[in-house]
Design a protein around this motif. Structure first.
Motif, short mmCIF file in Angstrom:
data_model
loop_
_atom_site.label_atom_id
_atom_site.label_comp_id
_atom_site.label_asym_id
_atom_site.label_seq_id
_atom_site.Cartn_x
_atom_site.Cartn_y
_atom_site.Cartn_z
N SER A 101 -2.98 -8.48 4.72
CA SER A 101 -3.01 -8.92 3.33
C SER A 101 -2.77 -10.43 3.23
O SER A 101 -3.37 -11.11 2.39
CB SER A 101 -2.00 -8.15 2.48
N MET A 139 -4.86 -2.56 -8.67
CA MET A 139 -5.81 -3.20 -7.80
C MET A 139 -5.17 -3.51 -6.44
O MET A 139 -5.77 -3.27 -5.41
CB MET A 139 -6.32 -4.49 -8.44
N TYR A 140 -3.95 -4.06 -6.45
CA TYR A 140 -3.30 -4.39 -5.19
C TYR A 140 -2.95 -3.13 -4.41
O TYR A 140 -3.02 -3.12 -3.18
CB TYR A 140 -2.06 -5.25 -5.43
N ALA A 141 -2.58 -2.08 -5.10
CA ALA A 141 -2.30 -0.81 -4.42
C ALA A 141 -3.58 -0.27 -3.79
O ALA A 141 -3.55 0.29 -2.68
CB ALA A 141 -1.72 0.20 -5.40
N TRP A 142 -4.71 -0.42 -4.45
CA TRP A 142 -5.99 0.03 -3.90
C TRP A 142 -6.31 -0.73 -2.61
O TRP A 142 -6.72 -0.13 -1.62
CB TRP A 142 -7.10 -0.19 -4.94
N ILE A 143 -6.11 -2.05 -2.62
CA ILE A 143 -6.34 -2.85 -1.42
C ILE A 143 -5.36 -2.45 -0.33
O ILE A 143 -5.74 -2.26 0.83
CB ILE A 143 -6.22 -4.36 -1.74
N TRP A 144 -4.08 -2.31 -0.68
CA TRP A 144 -3.05 -1.96 0.30
C TRP A 144 -3.35 -0.62 0.96
O TRP A 144 -3.19 -0.46 2.18
CB TRP A 144 -1.68 -1.92 -0.38
N ASN A 145 -3.79 0.36 0.20
CA ASN A 145 -4.07 1.68 0.74
C ASN A 145 -5.32 1.70 1.62
O ASN A 145 -5.48 2.60 2.44
CB ASN A 145 -4.22 2.70 -0.39
N ARG A 146 -6.21 0.76 1.47
CA ARG A 146 -7.42 0.72 2.28
C ARG A 146 -7.28 -0.13 3.54
O ARG A 146 -8.15 -0.11 4.40
CB ARG A 146 -8.61 0.24 1.47
N ARG A 206 -0.45 -4.13 7.83
CA ARG A 206 -1.00 -4.30 6.47
C ARG A 206 -0.51 -5.59 5.84
O ARG A 206 -1.27 -6.28 5.16
CB ARG A 206 -0.62 -3.12 5.59
#
Length: 103
Positions: free
Chosen positions: A20, A1-8, A16
Motif C-alpha cells: 500500500s 474504498m481503502y478496505a476494498w484495496i486492502w482486501n485485494r 500489505r
C-alpha cells in the motif's frame, strides 16, 4: 474504498502495508509527473483580482535597463530589506491573543 484495496492486496499485514505504501508513492509520482503539469494551465492561479486600489508606487524595469529620467532618487538607493511581494509591503504579524493576557 481503502478496505476494498486492502482486501485485494496479497500477503499478510506487513506485506500489505508495504504494497500500500508502494501504491501510494506510485500514485503521488503519477500526479506530480503527468496530471498536475497537464492541469496547471487550466487552473486560474494567474487571474488576480486584487490590484492595490489600481495604483502602484513600483514601476517595473526591464532586466538590464536603467530607470527612466522621471524615476525618483529613491529608486537608485539601496533596496529595502523589508519583505515585500511585487513591491507591496507584506502584512505584519498580529497575535491572536493580546500581549499580557494569559491564554
Amino acid at each position: 474504498m481503502y478496505a476494498w484495496i486492502w482486501n485485494r492486496l496479497p500477503g499478510n499485514a506487513l506485506v500489505r502495508a508495504f504494497l500500500s505504501l508502494v501504491l501510494f508513492v506510485a500514485v503521488v509520482a503519477v500526479l506530480f509527473k503527468w496530471i498536475f503539469p497537464w492541469a496547471e494551465p487550466l487552473l486560474p492561479f494567474g487571474d488576480v483580482t486584487v490590484d492595490n486600489g489600481g495604483t502602484s508606487s513600483v514601476q517595473p524595469v526591464a532586466p538590464g535597463a536603467t530607470p527612466s529620467a522621471g524615476a525618483s532618487a529613491k529608486s537608485s538607493a539601496k533596496p529595502s530589506t523589508a519583505p515585500s511581494l511585487n513591491g507591496a509591503a507584506l502584512p505584519t504579524y498580529v497575535p491572536l491573543v493580546p500581549t499580557g493576557v494569559a491564554a
